[in-house]
Design an enzyme around this catalytic site. Structure first.
Site, PDB file in Angstrom:
ATOM      1  N   GLU A 141      12.737  30.097  -4.990  1.00  0.00           N
ATOM      2  CA  GLU A 141      11.452  29.863  -4.321  1.00  0.00           C
ATOM      3  C   GLU A 141      11.028  31.133  -3.588  1.00  0.00           C
ATOM      4  O   GLU A 141      11.859  31.869  -3.057  1.00  0.00           O
ATOM      5  CB  GLU A 141      11.626  28.717  -3.320  1.00  0.00           C
ATOM      6  CG  GLU A 141      10.384  28.304  -2.584  1.00  0.00           C
ATOM      7  CD  GLU A 141      10.640  27.087  -1.709  1.00  0.00           C
ATOM      8  OE1 GLU A 141       9.780  26.810  -0.850  1.00  0.00           O
ATOM      9  OE2 GLU A 141      11.687  26.418  -1.865  1.00  0.00           O
ATOM     10  N   GLU A 145       3.855  30.462   4.121  1.00  0.00           N
ATOM     11  CA  GLU A 145       3.578  29.179   4.763  1.00  0.00           C
ATOM     12  C   GLU A 145       2.921  29.413   6.121  1.00  0.00           C
ATOM     13  O   GLU A 145       3.523  30.026   7.006  1.00  0.00           O
ATOM     14  CB  GLU A 145       4.860  28.376   4.944  1.00  0.00           C
ATOM     15  CG  GLU A 145       5.503  27.968   3.622  1.00  0.00           C
ATOM     16  CD  GLU A 145       6.820  27.251   3.830  1.00  0.00           C
ATOM     17  OE1 GLU A 145       6.829  26.007   3.698  1.00  0.00           O
ATOM     18  OE2 GLU A 145       7.820  27.919   4.124  1.00  0.00           O
TER      19      GLU A 145
END
Length: 268
Positions: A141, A145
């Site tokens: 990943e 964010e």
């Protein structure tokens, strides 16, 4: 489902768990990613291509998430992809939220999104890539964010084999909620670089493991009642909260940059 959740629930791992579960549901509904990696593209969101995008709908990702993914929270208008979060009961949750993911996987290259977020404690506006066990791959990943409790910063990090690495909070000039900003990462076999508005803000090299498996691209906006230490205590915003995406681009390594402002132009 619990097996998927256990991969990454932690201080910031809920986003990965969301991706993992979303991927599982997508796969069971016929939206599993193709084996071949995707080619360079630019999406200006004049429409939402069903051949490129899968819209999450009808499930939540466990107790940490206080909303249900809903296709009603994903809209395209005026050349913009809009994901929303609002108090709108759906299935077993009182709130509805939006997420999209690519059907294809993408490998080394330049990933770029032009995004504006909203504000609200307990919410997460994310642009990231993910692959995991549901796709018969290790959990890799790469993240941007915005924890909208504080839109002056964006969190970047990676997961490799299900373990977190390279976490850093970096400044967003003027704030992620005050206008559109360009978030980009350049993913190479032995180096990973994150950029905000064309400026290098973080770099990872051989000092830590780096993702190596082709991944899907996600945008998501969601909330939590339980991850307050990380995302801030959730409070009902009393309105529709929106994350808007003006453009997404992927440029494979070695290929020409596709628009003037692209970070890929700097690499040539």
């Amino acid at each position: 489902m619990e097996a998927v959740k256990s991969l990454s629930i932690g201080r910031r791992g809920a986003g990965a768990a969301c991706a993992a579960l979303a991927g599982m549901l997508a796969a069971t509904s016929g939206a599993q990613a193709q084996d071949a990696t995707g080619k360079s593209f630019v999406d200006n969101f004049d429409s939402l291509s069903g051949s490129r995008w899968f819209v999450s709908d009808g499930w939540n990702n466990g107790k940490h998430q206080n909303c249900t993914w809903s296709k009603s929270q994903v809209k395209v208008s005026g050349g913009m992809l809009n994901l929303s979060f609002e108090k709108k009961p759906y299935k077993e949750r009182q709130y509805s939220c939006g997420e999209v993911q690519t059907r294809e996987r993408f490998s080394y290259g330049v990933y770029e999104a032009r995004v504006k977020t909203d504000t609200g404690s307990g919410l997460n506006a994310a642009f990231f890539t993910y692959i995991g066990p549901v796709d018969k791959q290790p959990h890799d990943e790469i993240d941007f964010e915005v924890l909208t409790k504080d839109p002056s910063k964006v969190q970047v990090n990676t997961y490799v084999g299900g373990k977190p690495y390279n976490e850093k909070l970096v400044d967003v000039p003027g704030g992620a909620d005050k206008g559109f900003h360009d978030y980009a990462f350049v993913w190479e076999k032995e180096r990973l670089r994150w950029y905000v508005d064309g400026q290098l803000v973080h770099e990872a090299t051989g000092a830590t493991p780096l993702p190596s498996n082709a991944q899907k691209i996600f945008f998501s906006l969601w909330g939590s009642d339980t991850l307050g230490e990380w995302m801030g205590p959730f409070t009902d915003p009393g309105r529709v909260v929106t994350m808007s995406v003006d453009r997404l681009a992927f440029t494979a390594l070695g290929e020409p940059c596709q628009f003037e402002e692209s970070v890929a132009c700097k690499l040539q």
